[in-house]
Write an enzyme that holds these catalytic residues in place. Structure first.
Site, PDB file in Angstrom:
ATOM      1  N   GLU A   1       0.843  -1.202   0.000  1.00  3.99           N
ATOM      2  CA  GLU A   1       0.000   0.000   0.000  1.00  3.99           C
ATOM      3  C   GLU A   1       0.878   1.252   0.000  1.00  3.99           C
ATOM      4  OE1 GLU A   1      -3.443  -0.169   2.536  1.00  3.99           O
ATOM      5  OE2 GLU A   1      -4.032  -2.104   1.704  1.00  3.99           O
TER       6      GLU A   1
HETATM    7  C1  HEC Z   1      -3.200   1.055  -1.867  1.00  5.59           C
HETATM    8  C2  HEC Z   1      -4.560   1.424  -1.572  1.00  5.59           C
HETATM    9  C3  HEC Z   1      -4.852   1.957  -0.178  1.00  5.59           C
HETATM   10  C4  HEC Z   1      -4.257   3.008   0.476  1.00  5.59           C
HETATM   11  C5  HEC Z   1      -3.082   3.836   0.020  1.00  5.59           C
HETATM   12  C6  HEC Z   1      -4.998   3.169   1.713  1.00  5.59           C
HETATM   13  N1  HEC Z   1      -6.002   2.255   1.791  1.00  5.59           N
HETATM   14 FE1  HEC Z   1      -7.394   2.143   3.236  1.00  5.59          FE
HETATM   15  N2  HEC Z   1      -7.999   0.371   2.516  1.00  5.59           N
HETATM   16  C7  HEC Z   1      -7.526  -0.221   1.350  1.00  5.59           C
HETATM   17  C8  HEC Z   1      -7.954  -1.590   1.299  1.00  5.59           C
HETATM   18  C9  HEC Z   1      -7.665  -2.593   0.199  1.00  5.59           C
HETATM   19  C10 HEC Z   1      -8.692  -1.812   2.487  1.00  5.59           C
HETATM   20  C11 HEC Z   1      -9.296  -3.134   2.939  1.00  5.59           C
HETATM   21  C12 HEC Z   1      -8.170  -3.938   3.587  1.00  5.59           C
HETATM   22  C13 HEC Z   1      -8.642  -5.099   4.420  1.00  5.59           C
HETATM   23  O1  HEC Z   1      -9.790  -5.100   4.849  1.00  5.59           O
HETATM   24  O2  HEC Z   1      -7.838  -6.007   4.665  1.00  5.59           O
HETATM   25  C14 HEC Z   1      -8.713  -0.549   3.211  1.00  5.59           C
HETATM   26  C15 HEC Z   1      -9.403  -0.328   4.402  1.00  5.59           C
HETATM   27  C16 HEC Z   1      -9.476   0.895   5.023  1.00  5.59           C
HETATM   28  C17 HEC Z   1     -10.351   1.213   6.133  1.00  5.59           C
HETATM   29  C18 HEC Z   1     -11.359   0.262   6.779  1.00  5.59           C
HETATM   30  C19 HEC Z   1     -12.744   0.483   6.241  1.00  5.59           C
HETATM   31  C20 HEC Z   1     -13.675  -0.616   6.633  1.00  5.59           C
HETATM   32  O3  HEC Z   1     -14.881  -0.490   6.353  1.00  5.59           O
HETATM   33  O4  HEC Z   1     -13.252  -1.631   7.210  1.00  5.59           O
HETATM   34  C21 HEC Z   1     -10.121   2.510   6.468  1.00  5.59           C
HETATM   35  C22 HEC Z   1     -10.804   3.302   7.574  1.00  5.59           C
HETATM   36  C23 HEC Z   1      -9.069   2.988   5.607  1.00  5.59           C
HETATM   37  N3  HEC Z   1      -8.730   1.995   4.723  1.00  5.59           N
HETATM   38  C24 HEC Z   1      -8.466   4.233   5.695  1.00  5.59           C
HETATM   39  C25 HEC Z   1      -7.236   4.506   5.085  1.00  5.59           C
HETATM   40  C26 HEC Z   1      -6.335   5.589   5.482  1.00  5.59           C
HETATM   41  C27 HEC Z   1      -6.591   6.556   6.607  1.00  5.59           C
HETATM   42  C28 HEC Z   1      -5.273   5.538   4.653  1.00  5.59           C
HETATM   43  C29 HEC Z   1      -4.023   6.405   4.661  1.00  5.59           C
HETATM   44  C30 HEC Z   1      -3.225   6.350   5.882  1.00  5.59           C
HETATM   45  C31 HEC Z   1      -5.521   4.432   3.727  1.00  5.59           C
HETATM   46  N4  HEC Z   1      -6.702   3.831   4.045  1.00  5.59           N
HETATM   47  C32 HEC Z   1      -4.679   4.120   2.670  1.00  5.59           C
HETATM   48  C33 HEC Z   1      -6.764   0.401   0.402  1.00  5.59           C
HETATM   49  C34 HEC Z   1      -5.936   1.481   0.671  1.00  5.59           C
END
Ligand code: HEC
Ligand code: HEC
Length: 338
Positions: A143
């Site tokens: 990520e």
């Molecule tokens: C490369 C793409 C990517 C980036 C960059 C990213 N995310 Fe995500 N995010 C995801 C993915 C894929 C998931 C689901 C992962 C899992 O459930 O294992 C996720 C899950 C989440 C969730 C949980 C939502 C839920 O309903 O469970 C949150 C809140 C979130 N991200 C916030 C952030 C924040 C804040 C950042 C920056 C610090 C960030 N993400 C950076 C792809 C990304």
């Protein structure tokens, strides 16, 4: 509020047991703020999203900057918003997200909208607060590929950013403060005023006859036993494939499909996931942790088949889909768009 939940639990527990999914966790919001209580006329199993939520504006502003800056990623190529763009309903709409160096993720990215109401974060619930969720993407090689040491050094080198932290936090740029500001910003990402919430607040004609019929079917078929509460989901873990074996029929099982099992190592948790919120679901395709369903019609068909052992008559499916479309709310006064 507590008493209402108990009555509700009583009403749905039968349905849940019928579905063979006795496992249930009480709603818990971790360190995130619980939703503000709202006055609703009748005891509906879904409650409206509050219109406003009490937050620290200075932290929200700092968190908004941090959410959008690529400085948190190793090669300054990716920000939180890359995968959760707010003008696209808070998700990248991919079955697998792309991180630094275009590395492919393992699951589909849920929206960040209303994530403050989730009882846990991630599909497998491995983070119990928005604050602790942030370590996941930040340190993940696929990520942002970063480290806290790198992020703290990077931010401290910018005098304006350092000063902005100092104004809010006595100890300036620290991992805990970065987490706190981003989480506060995420808690501000609420989407009130969906047509369904207006209906719940007493505007009976906010929904068409078909949409009301869809809501009744959503309850009668038993979708409500898992998708309920303020987020229409996200308050329990459930198995994907209660009645039929989803993974055997889909094939190509990956470790990510083990879901909650990866966190607890408990065999009973294999294939369990956090029941996702259905808020804004019409604008957040593709669906499921594996991003395998492109349309709401397909997602509803799969749910009925694997969770309830039912094959929906086309009319019932259409009604339920129309109901789900009424769950699209507003952010900054505008309806969310895909
Ligand atoms: C490369 C793409 C990517 C980036 C960059 C990213 N995310 Fe995500 N995010 C995801 C993915 C894929 C998931 C689901 C992962 C899992 O459930 O294992 C996720 C899950 C989440 C969730 C949980 C939502 C839920 O309903 O469970 C949150 C809140 C979130 N991200 C916030 C952030 C924040 C804040 C950042 C920056 C610090 C960030 N993400 C950076 C792809 C990304
Ligand atoms: C036994 C609990 C349970 C029941 C009953 C249930 N669901 Fe689900 N639902 C889930 C789980 C768990 C997921 C996530 C599965 C996954 O990602 O592999 C899900 C996912 C979904 C999604 C995809 C959401 C997204 O953002 O990816 C939709 C849409 C949905 N359900 C609608 C329904 C409808 C409509 C019904 C009734 C016909 C229903 N569900 C019944 C537990 C349930």
């Amino acid at each position: 509020m507590i008493r209402r939940r108990h009555r509700l639990l009583g009403a749905i527990v039968g349905l849940v047991l019928l579905g063979g999914c006795a496992k249930r966790e009480a709603a818990k919001t971790g360190s995130t703020r619980p939703p503000a209580p709202v006055a609703v006329a009748s005891a509906e199993p879904i409650t409206p999203i509050p219109q406003t939520i009490a937050l620290d504006d200075a932290k929200v502003a700092l968190g908004k900057f941090l959410f959008h800056t690529p400085m948190l990623s190793r090669d300054s190529s990716v920000s939180c918003a890359t995968c959760h763009p707010l003008n696209h309903a808070g998700t990248d709409h991919l079955a697998r997200s792309l991180g630094v160096n275009h590395a492919e993720g393992r699951v589909s990215a849920p929206t960040v909208f209303n994530s403050g109401f989730n009882f846990r974060q991630f599909w497998d619930g491995r983070a119990d607060s928005l604050e602790s969720q942030i370590d996941g993407p930040l340190e993940s090689d696929i990520e942002m590929g970063s480290t806290w040491r790198y992020v703290v050094d990077r931010l401290r080198r910018e005098p304006e950013i350092s000063a902005a932290f100092q104004r809010i936090y006595a100890d300036g740029v620290q991992p805990a403060n970065v987490r706190n500001a981003i989480a506060e910003f995420e808690r501000s990402l609420i989407t009130p005023n969906s047509r369904f919430d207006r209906y719940l607040r007493g505007e009976t004609d906010a929904l068409t006859e078909q949409e009301r019929a869809g809501y009744a079917k959503f309850k009668n078929y038993g979708c409500i036993s898992c998708h309920q509460g303020v987020n229409v989901g996200a308050n329990m873990f459930q198995r994907m494939g209660v009645i039929r074996d989803y993974f055997a029929e889909r094939g190509h099982i990956t470790p990510a499909d083990y879901g909650r099992f990866n966190v607890t190592n408990n065999e009973a948790d294999r294939f369990f996931f956090k029941v996702p919120s259905l808020r804004n679901v019409a604008v957040t395709p593709p669906y499921f942790h594996d991003g395998s369903a492109q349309t709401l019609e397909d997602a509803v068909t799969i749910m009925a088949r694997f969770q309830l052992g039912r094959s929906l008559p086309p009319e019932d499916r259409a009604d339920i889909v129309q109901f789900l479309r009424t769950l699209t709310g507003e952010f900054e006064g505008q309806p969310l768009s895909p």
